[in-house]
Structures are given as C-alpha cells and as structure tokens.
Design a protein around this motif. Sequence first.
Motif, PDB file in Angstrom:
ATOM      1  N   PHE A   1     -14.211  -4.775  30.124  1.00  0.00           N
ATOM      2  CA  PHE A   1     -14.591  -5.840  28.958  1.00  0.00           C
ATOM      3  C   PHE A   1     -15.692  -5.484  28.258  1.00  0.00           C
ATOM      4  O   PHE A   1     -16.697  -4.982  28.947  1.00  0.00           O
ATOM      5  N   TRP A   2     -15.725  -5.690  26.990  1.00  0.00           N
ATOM      6  CA  TRP A   2     -16.960  -5.493  26.195  1.00  0.00           C
ATOM      7  C   TRP A   2     -17.028  -6.679  24.915  1.00  0.00           C
ATOM      8  O   TRP A   2     -15.937  -6.782  24.322  1.00  0.00           O
ATOM      9  N   ASN A   3     -18.038  -7.211  24.989  1.00  0.00           N
ATOM     10  CA  ASN A   3     -18.396  -8.249  24.036  1.00  0.00           C
ATOM     11  C   ASN A   3     -17.045  -9.252  24.029  1.00  0.00           C
ATOM     12  O   ASN A   3     -16.517  -9.843  22.976  1.00  0.00           O
ATOM     13  N   GLY A   4     -16.799  -9.516  25.218  1.00  0.00           N
ATOM     14  CA  GLY A   4     -15.867 -10.578  25.553  1.00  0.00           C
ATOM     15  C   GLY A   4     -14.455 -10.372  25.351  1.00  0.00           C
ATOM     16  O   GLY A   4     -13.446 -11.056  25.513  1.00  0.00           O
TER      17      GLY A   4
ATOM     18  N   THR B   1     -25.651  -9.762  22.144  1.00  0.00           N
ATOM     19  CA  THR B   1     -25.766 -10.640  20.835  1.00  0.00           C
ATOM     20  C   THR B   1     -25.012  -9.985  19.783  1.00  0.00           C
ATOM     21  O   THR B   1     -24.531  -8.862  19.986  1.00  0.00           O
ATOM     22  N   LEU B   2     -25.173 -10.854  18.609  1.00  0.00           N
ATOM     23  CA  LEU B   2     -24.305 -10.372  17.629  1.00  0.00           C
ATOM     24  C   LEU B   2     -24.584  -8.903  17.231  1.00  0.00           C
ATOM     25  O   LEU B   2     -24.246  -7.815  16.797  1.00  0.00           O
ATOM     26  N   ASN B   3     -26.166  -8.704  17.111  1.00  0.00           N
ATOM     27  CA  ASN B   3     -26.830  -7.319  16.628  1.00  0.00           C
ATOM     28  C   ASN B   3     -26.634  -6.325  17.649  1.00  0.00           C
ATOM     29  O   ASN B   3     -26.142  -5.328  17.304  1.00  0.00           O
ATOM     30  N   GLN B   4     -26.660  -6.717  18.935  1.00  0.00           N
ATOM     31  CA  GLN B   4     -26.332  -5.672  19.814  1.00  0.00           C
ATOM     32  C   GLN B   4     -24.737  -5.108  19.767  1.00  0.00           C
ATOM     33  O   GLN B   4     -24.333  -4.115  19.719  1.00  0.00           O
ATOM     34  N   SER B   5     -23.817  -6.022  19.435  1.00  0.00           N
ATOM     35  CA  SER B   5     -22.393  -5.761  19.327  1.00  0.00           C
ATOM     36  C   SER B   5     -22.477  -4.833  18.151  1.00  0.00           C
ATOM     37  O   SER B   5     -21.667  -3.874  17.914  1.00  0.00           O
ATOM     38  N   LEU B   6     -23.119  -5.272  17.025  1.00  0.00           N
ATOM     39  CA  LEU B   6     -22.993  -4.286  15.854  1.00  0.00           C
ATOM     40  C   LEU B   6     -23.642  -2.983  15.885  1.00  0.00           C
ATOM     41  O   LEU B   6     -23.357  -2.195  15.490  1.00  0.00           O
ATOM     42  N   GLU B   7     -24.479  -2.969  16.865  1.00  0.00           N
ATOM     43  CA  GLU B   7     -25.092  -1.649  17.174  1.00  0.00           C
ATOM     44  C   GLU B   7     -24.155  -1.013  18.124  1.00  0.00           C
ATOM     45  O   GLU B   7     -24.627   0.446  18.411  1.00  0.00           O
TER      46      GLU B   7
HETATM   47  C1  LIG Z   1     -18.638  -9.861  19.134  1.00  0.00           C
HETATM   48  O1  LIG Z   1     -18.330 -10.960  19.480  1.00  0.00           O
HETATM   49  C2  LIG Z   1     -18.848 -12.052  18.893  1.00  0.00           C
HETATM   50  C3  LIG Z   1     -18.440 -13.404  19.271  1.00  0.00           C
HETATM   51  O2  LIG Z   1     -17.111 -13.412  19.626  1.00  0.00           O
HETATM   52  C4  LIG Z   1     -18.361 -11.953  17.311  1.00  0.00           C
HETATM   53  O3  LIG Z   1     -18.776 -12.723  16.371  1.00  0.00           O
HETATM   54  C5  LIG Z   1     -18.456 -10.345  16.909  1.00  0.00           C
HETATM   55  O4  LIG Z   1     -17.854 -10.249  15.748  1.00  0.00           O
HETATM   56  C6  LIG Z   1     -18.161  -9.517  17.868  1.00  0.00           C
HETATM   57  N1  LIG Z   1     -18.791  -8.191  17.380  1.00  0.00           N
HETATM   58  C7  LIG Z   1     -18.006  -6.906  17.183  1.00  0.00           C
HETATM   59  C8  LIG Z   1     -18.548  -5.819  17.020  1.00  0.00           C
HETATM   60  O5  LIG Z   1     -16.817  -7.122  17.389  1.00  0.00           O
END
Ligand SMILES: *[C@@H]1O[C@H](CO)[C@@H](O)[C@H](O)[C@H]1NC(C)=O
Length: 612
Positions: free
Chosen positions: A515-518, A290-296
């Motif tokens: 790969f991480w967050n796509g 999720t966006l939150n997880q990626s921000l964490e």
């Molecule tokens: C994670 O991927 C999403 C969708 O592509 C993006 O909106 C978001 O900014 C990414 N998060 C980080 C921390 O890069």
Amino acid sequence: MRFLASALLGAAIAAQAAVASPIRARSPYVMKEEHYAPREYTKLDRANGESAVHLQIGLKQGNMKELIRHLHEVSDPDHERYGQHLSGDEVDDLVRPKKETSELVEEWLRENGVEDIGYNSAKDWITIHLPIEFAERLLDTEYHNYKHEDGHIIARTTHWSLPRHLHAHIDTIQPTTSFFRGAANAATWVEMAPEVPASYKKPSNGSIAAVCNVTSVTPECFATLYQTKGYHTKASNKNSIGFTNYLGEIPIRPDTELFLKKYRPEAVSSAKTFKQYSIDGGPEQDGPLTLNQSLEDISHEANLDVQAISGISWKTPIFSYSTGGQPPFIPDPATPTNTNEPYLTWVNWLLQQRNIPPIISTSYGEPEQSIPPSYMERVCNQFAMVGARGTTLFFSSGDRGLGGTNTCYTNDGTNTYKFIPDFPASCPYVTTVGATMNFQPEESAYRPSRNVSGVFRDLYASGSGFSDYFDRPAWQDNVVSEYVDNLGDLYDGLYNKDGRAYPDLAAQGLYFAYFWNGTEGTISGTSASTPLTAGIFALVNDALLASGKKQLGFLNPWLYKKGYKGLTDITKGYSHGCNVEGFPVTEGWDPITGFGTPDFPKLVKLAGAHGY
Ligand SMILES: *[C@@H]1O[C@H](CO)[C@@H](O)[C@H](O)[C@H]1NC(C)=O
Ligand SMILES: *[C@@H]1O[C@H](CO)[C@@H](O)[C@H](O)[C@H]1NC(C)=O
Ligand SMILES: *[C@@H]1O[C@H](CO)[C@@H](O)[C@H](O)[C@H]1NC(C)=O
Ligand SMILES: *[C@@H]1O[C@H](CO)[C@@H](O)[C@H](O)[C@H]1NC(C)=O
Ligand SMILES: *[C@@H]1O[C@H](CO)[C@@H](O)[C@H](O)[C@H]1NC(C)=O
C-alpha cells in the motif's frame, strides 16, 4: 562539535575574498585522493562556501586485523568461539586509533582553528562542522555542485589533500570524493501493470497454488512457499529487526495498517508500534503521506520495507532508522545543496548504540565505481564491526542485473565496456540478497527493458556481480571458483574473477502487493526480496533465542559452510544486463540467486534451534 560559528565563519569568508589565511601544517600538503565524478553527474558551479558541511574524518584504526580475526572466529560454526559475539566496548577497544594518530590529527585541526572536535565512542571517527570554504582550505580543494541525471544535487570534489605527515593516520574524509548516495533498489514499476512472466507455470502444489498469485505476491504466499506458516514467535522480548531509510524516505503507518489489515490481520498493531529513529535530522512521521510527499513520489521504498518485514516476522519488534542529510529532490540549483554523507552517519551512529538489533535490512546501493576505494573500505570495515557484535546486515543486490542497459562503461575517462558491480552488495561483511519470481520452480527475477509512452524503462533483473575492489573471501572460495571455472572464458575481461561475488541467497522479488498513499499496488525489486529475507531470518533468530542460543550474527561463514543446505537451489534464469544474456543461474551457488531461497524449517534445524 560546534564550530565557533560567527567569528570563524566571518573569518573564513574574509579570507576567501583576500588571500587565504595560511593553513598551518608540519609538512607540505600532498594529494591524498583523487576520484572521478560518476558519469550520471554533471558538474555545475562552485558550492556555496557558506554552507555548513559535516566532515567525517576516518582515523586509521588501531587493530582492524584483530577485529576481523575475532569476527571470523565468532561467525565460524566450527570454531569454539562461535556465537560469542563482542560487546560494543570490546569492538571499540580493538579499533581505537593509536595515540599518536589522534594527537597528530587533533594538532592539525586545532592549529587551524577547529576547537570543538567530536569523537565517537571508538575514537576512530572525528566529526567537525564547518563552512565549505573552510573545509576547502583545510583540504586544499574546491567543492562544486554536481547534478545527478534525476535532478538531485550534491556538493562534492574530485580530489583532496592533506599534510604529508597525516597521510598514514587518516584513511578517508567525507564528504569529499564519494558520490555514493545509495539509490533505492525498488524497480518501481508502480505505474506499470503487472504482467505474468512468459515462463510462468501454475504451481503443482495445491497449497502454494491456492495462495500465490504471480502478479501480486503476499505474506500468505511467502509464509507458504518458505514455510514459516504456523511458526509462532517465542522470543520477541529478546529479538528485533531493523531497516534503514535514506533520501527522505519514511515508512507510513496508515499505509502499513491497511496492508496488515488485509494481509496479516493478527499483526496489525505493528503498524502503530514499529519504532522510528531519526538520525542526523532524518524524518519521523506518524500520519499519512502529505500531498507534497505523494507528489514527490516518496516512501515507496520505505513502505515496501516495513510491509515486507511486518508481514512475515510478527511479533518481532521492528526498528526503522531514518538518516537525514539528503532531501530527495532539489530541482533548483539556487537552493542550498546537500553536503552530507548519510551512510557513514548511519553506521557510525549504530556503532555508538550499546544494543543493536540482530538483523538489519538495507535496500540501497550504488555502483562501486561511483565511490572512492578508501570510502568503500572504511564503510565495509564499519559493517565488519557491526557483524562482530552479532548482527546480520542484509543488503539488496541491485535491480539491473550486471549493470543496466547501455550503462556498463567505466567512469575513469576511458569509457571501457565492462560489468558494473554495486556497493555495499560487494562488501564481504554483508549478506547480499538477490530476487526470484514464479513459484514452482522459482527462477531469477527478470523483466525486460521497454519503452512506456515514449519513456525508456530499464530492465529489472536480480543484481549480480563480482567486486572490482574486494577480494573473494575464503568462505566463498570453493563454490565461486567452481562457478568461475565452469564459465570458462565467457565474459573474460568484463568481470573480476577474484572479487567478492554476490548475491549470497535470494527470495521472491517480483510484484509485491503493498500500500502507498492509501492505495494498493505492486512493486518489484531486490528491495522486496531483502526485507522479506531479513524477516524470515528474524524468525530463525527467534527460534534460536527461544532455545537459549545466540542469534546468527554475521551470516556468511555459516551460510557457506552449513546454512546453504537450508536454501532451495534455484537453477533457472540469467543475470541479464550490460546488453548480454549474462551469467547463467546454475545448480549450486551462482551469482544471481546465490544458494537459493529460504526453507525455514531446514534453516531452523541447521541453526541448531531445538524444539521446532
Ligand atoms: C495521495 O492521496 C491523496 C488523498 O487521497 C490524493 O489527494 C493525492 O492525489 C494522492 N497523490 C497521488 C500522487 O496520487
Ligand atoms: C505443498 O507445499 C506445502 C507448503 O510448502 C508443504 O507443506 C507440502 O508438503 C507440499 N505438498 C507436497 C505434496 O509437496
Ligand atoms: C492476482 O493479482 C492481480 C493483481 O496484480 C489481480 O488482478 C488478480 O485478480 C489476482 N488473481 C487472483 C486469482 O487472485
Ligand atoms: C508543498 O510544496 C509547495 C511547492 O513546492 C510548497 O510551496 C509548500 O510549502 C509545500 N507545503 C508543505 C506543507 O510542505
Ligand atoms: C525506446 O525508444 C527509443 C527512441 O524511440 C529507441 O531508440 C529505443 O531503441 C527503444 N528501446 C526499446 C527497448 O524498445
């Protein structure tokens, strides 16, 4: 167990306000254990007394000596019982506490209003759930919130007591004095551009040169370098490999799918089929971050683990264990603090299962000195129990060489400069994995510390050390005493010459493609070398199981007697860390790369699998 929630909770709160209701015990309370809070933690206010805590009470085990004897016999390739691993029930029977032990502890708990006492199958652990303020009275202590440098807050205490007559019957109670939270051993230079190591030379072997890129190593490179290429699994219906996740980490299926599509297309179904187990509320997730997880910034470690394993060990089924109890970041001291102790929770959960994978990889660890000895000993014993059942536990050796830069000081109040070993890497009943870089020759992994945009980034160097707590086991006596003798008086007094030395072996650990967050990137660490090594040994087990033999099980006695011949000796590099060059990587065993890196065909032959 269920604590009799509202009534007793209310009573506990009322009691704290007035005079504490008297704790009943047959004998006076005496301090059972005291342990310093690690230097990385700052003591804050008192913990919220109403927060629930899951106390895990480790009862003195009935016959641990006998369990260890069995473990050695079934793991020693020269013993007639080699490979005759114990069943879960047999292990339980050996460690089950004496009747007197259980009775005295139960009596103490019941007299103090704890009605619902949860036992595990071996009955060597009791779990009770109760409010912190009740635990404080039961253990005659006070819990405080402690904040780690990284913002993470836990509720712990630095001492606790028990009625004197119970001291001989209880080994440990956690969470109390253990500040072990097991940071992930991924040196996440995720945001830093990979750099070709100064010592890098192009591989002379054309097939290795064709597939190995030192700033982005891939499954194709590992398969070529360690020669698993062309091996087809034959026993995946009998075999499996597990890995553990803590601190809210969860392997992400869509990222794994992207990775496998690019680097191991035949294995792409693994991304959907690896099985997730949630333990004590650990996360489960099928979708993307999720966006939150990626921000964490979470799941770098878990993604690395699942991608390293699935890239090499396909078609071996993969199990992912996520243990809860420790949310990753709690920036606000007012939010409920974490009280649980996830490592014990995981291993005790595992021991309850009747079928466990023959290999489990863990990439988390922490300095021994942040952990009370009673806790280390019991957790290490629990690992021995897993080993007796025929499972190899691989642990990463750590990413800071001898202990990081400017951080090699004791916690005991004297602030003495010394090398800082890590646990569980230092437990003799696990197999500990260091990291290498470059290809021909491989050498120990190292990247110096540096300042990046004003932020200090510590060095990355394959974790190395000698336990201050666990004695050197017999199976490593010869090679380790030889290494120590050759050191002479170098670093005398900074390390324990008689301690369990690690790592036992090593594998690539710099700039793994993942790969991480796509998005594709690279990541480094013994967190990379460990799941990779575990994946290669899962293939050795596959060959064994396919030839009607038993899996390797607790690896070290075999490794030090026989298996080392199936490892390529690494002879270049230093341990680094603690502001010194450190221990040298040498011919033969050394405490940076162990015996070296896997040579799969040789390992399979040495293990005794025919038909390879
Ligand atoms: C994670 O991927 C999403 C969708 O592509 C993006 O909106 C978001 O900014 C990414 N998060 C980080 C921390 O890069
Ligand atoms: C080059 O490496 C491959 C893969 O490890 C191996 O099969 C081959 O024998 C090597 N060739 C030489 C000339 O060493
Ligand atoms: C090696 O990997 C890097 C990424 O770290 C990439 O930029 C480069 O193109 C790769 N080199 C080759 C020869 O594939
Ligand atoms: C994401 O984080 C924000 C801020 O911490 C929080 O308010 C929000 O509820 C979170 N969203 C989800 C879906 O968890
Ligand atoms: C990083 O920067 C700090 C402050 O400017 C300095 O004290 C330190 O020596 C630098 N470290 C390295 C490895 O350059």
